[in-house]
Design an enzyme around this catalytic site. Sequence first.
Site, PDB file in Angstrom:
ATOM      1  N   GLY A 125      -8.867 -10.933  -8.285  1.00  7.18           N
ATOM      2  CA  GLY A 125      -7.837 -11.888  -7.886  1.00  7.18           C
ATOM      3  C   GLY A 125      -7.240 -11.530  -6.289  1.00  7.18           C
ATOM      4  N   ASP A 161      -0.886  -7.469 -10.653  1.00  6.17           N
ATOM      5  CA  ASP A 161      -1.835  -7.084 -10.679  1.00  6.17           C
ATOM      6  C   ASP A 161      -2.109  -6.291  -9.203  1.00  6.17           C
ATOM      7  OD1 ASP A 161      -2.700  -8.502 -12.744  1.00  6.17           O
ATOM      8  OD2 ASP A 161      -3.510 -10.252 -11.750  1.00  6.17           O
ATOM      9  N   ASN A 216       0.824  -1.243   0.117  1.00  2.00           N
ATOM     10  CA  ASN A 216      -0.160   0.000  -0.107  1.00  2.00           C
ATOM     11  C   ASN A 216       1.094   1.127   0.120  1.00  2.00           C
ATOM     12  OD1 ASN A 216      -2.749  -1.343  -0.092  1.00  2.00           O
ATOM     13  ND2 ASN A 216      -2.435  -1.638   1.972  1.00  2.00           N
TER      14      ASN A 216
END
Length: 518
Positions: free
Chosen positions: A475, A196, A173
């Site tokens: 995902g 991803d 993050n």
Amino acid sequence: MEQLPGGRRLRLASSLGLGQRCWEVTLDDERGLLAWRDPRPPRRGADNCFVPTSEIIAVEETELNKKQRSIGKWQKMAKPHAFTVYYVKKARNHRWRCRDVTFWCADEILCNQWIQALKELLEMQTCRPKQLLVYINPYGGKRQGKRIYEQKVAPLFSLASISTDVVVTEHANHAKDNLFEVNINKYDGVVCVGGDGMFSEVMHGLIGRMQKDSGIDQNNPKAPLVQCNIRIGIIPAGDCQPLDVSSVHQNNTFLKYAVSLLGYGFYGDVLKDSEKKRWMGPMRYDYSGFKTFLSHHYYEGTISFQPAKHTLGSPRDKDSCRTGCYICKESERQLAEQRKKCGFKHEEDEEEWKVIKGKFLAINVVNMCCACPRSPKGLSPAAHLADGSADLILVRKCSRFDFLRYLVRHTNKDDQFDFSFVDVYRVKSFQFTSKLSEDNESSVTDIGKKHFGQFCRDHPACCCNIANSTWNCDGETLDSSAIEVRVHCQLMKLFARGIEENCKDEAAYSHSSVEQLL
């Protein structure tokens, strides 16, 4: 300026040297096309080449080396003048490769005219980025992300005169948090180098920043989100592709954004099981998929959804989404007119909700076709990238053999929805709650309470040993059995061309991420 039949103009047309021969080179101003043709009589294998000016990276004056000047016509010139055009060309598997071509002539003024004309056309490409913010995940791409960027991507940006600010992420993050702090208005786009997970971070950070700056509460599932004008990704031609984004909430709390797949049941179980077996590498998906298929778990629940009446197409038609999609453009226009006339709140309150209750092997919601090598058409072949809707696919409880037939349909050209136990709807919002959540008096929203009602109890208790599945959100696992999802039309933009058709009539999404570019 040369006038052509039909009023079309050529900015320049000259006989220039290429290699050891003279070629007819033209720069078509209106069509935005650089072309060169061998003037000799046509013969098999003769080259007639062209490059759209939107695919030209740069043009530079070239200093010829001694080896080039010692060949053929070069020997007759005291100082030949040359320029090199750097451009991108589509290669196999929808990848792009950098190419260059060098033209020469004896006239210095003519050479400068060509350089100036090409640079002027490049300046006219207003959608081409000038300043980019780059996030690199040093652990992505088998820990090769930083090296790949420095060796292959950065030189390309430099050649195209694109300035960059590079951030190498240090923890999870990092990119998402950083996007809330930087001066985002100075950038034309955000590029992510990684998998991803990195894209998801950038997407959540960028959308979240836009809502924060606009005073929008992301925890309000009914809030109309502000579109992001800053594009994500990279493509040398600088095209722009709008993209729908789905927001996921639970009990008026924001959970996630999704742009591809929300899957409950089969696809959620596969992801959850595979996460425990990361040591197996990519093989874990095959193993977990086979294991999940054999387990044959089904889940009871209720789905409430609003049909997407503003869209032109349907999940069962043959109108697939492609570059410059008419359905996406027209659906967005009709939705905008509808909201301008009735208002966003009126739309939410007045439009009908449909309710479906039952036992499901899989519940899938897709914003795009989700095509991949194993499923060339994807989960929903006619899903569109930017029409403000998602395709809701419900696979009801059936035998293992029938479910296998359904899965196999994804690998061929047969209609995967042509089963009595499969339903598909084009929706703009939907809510789901599992039987266990309802029994525990868990609710989604007031709308959900109003429309869900009581579950049908005229069936035996579920024989599955798993009470709830897990949502597969692009995902990533999402452990929430009761959610509310809303599609936001063209909320985000990418450096992309959309979906292009190949010679085998299979779709390939040309988003030109860094991995594809390289």
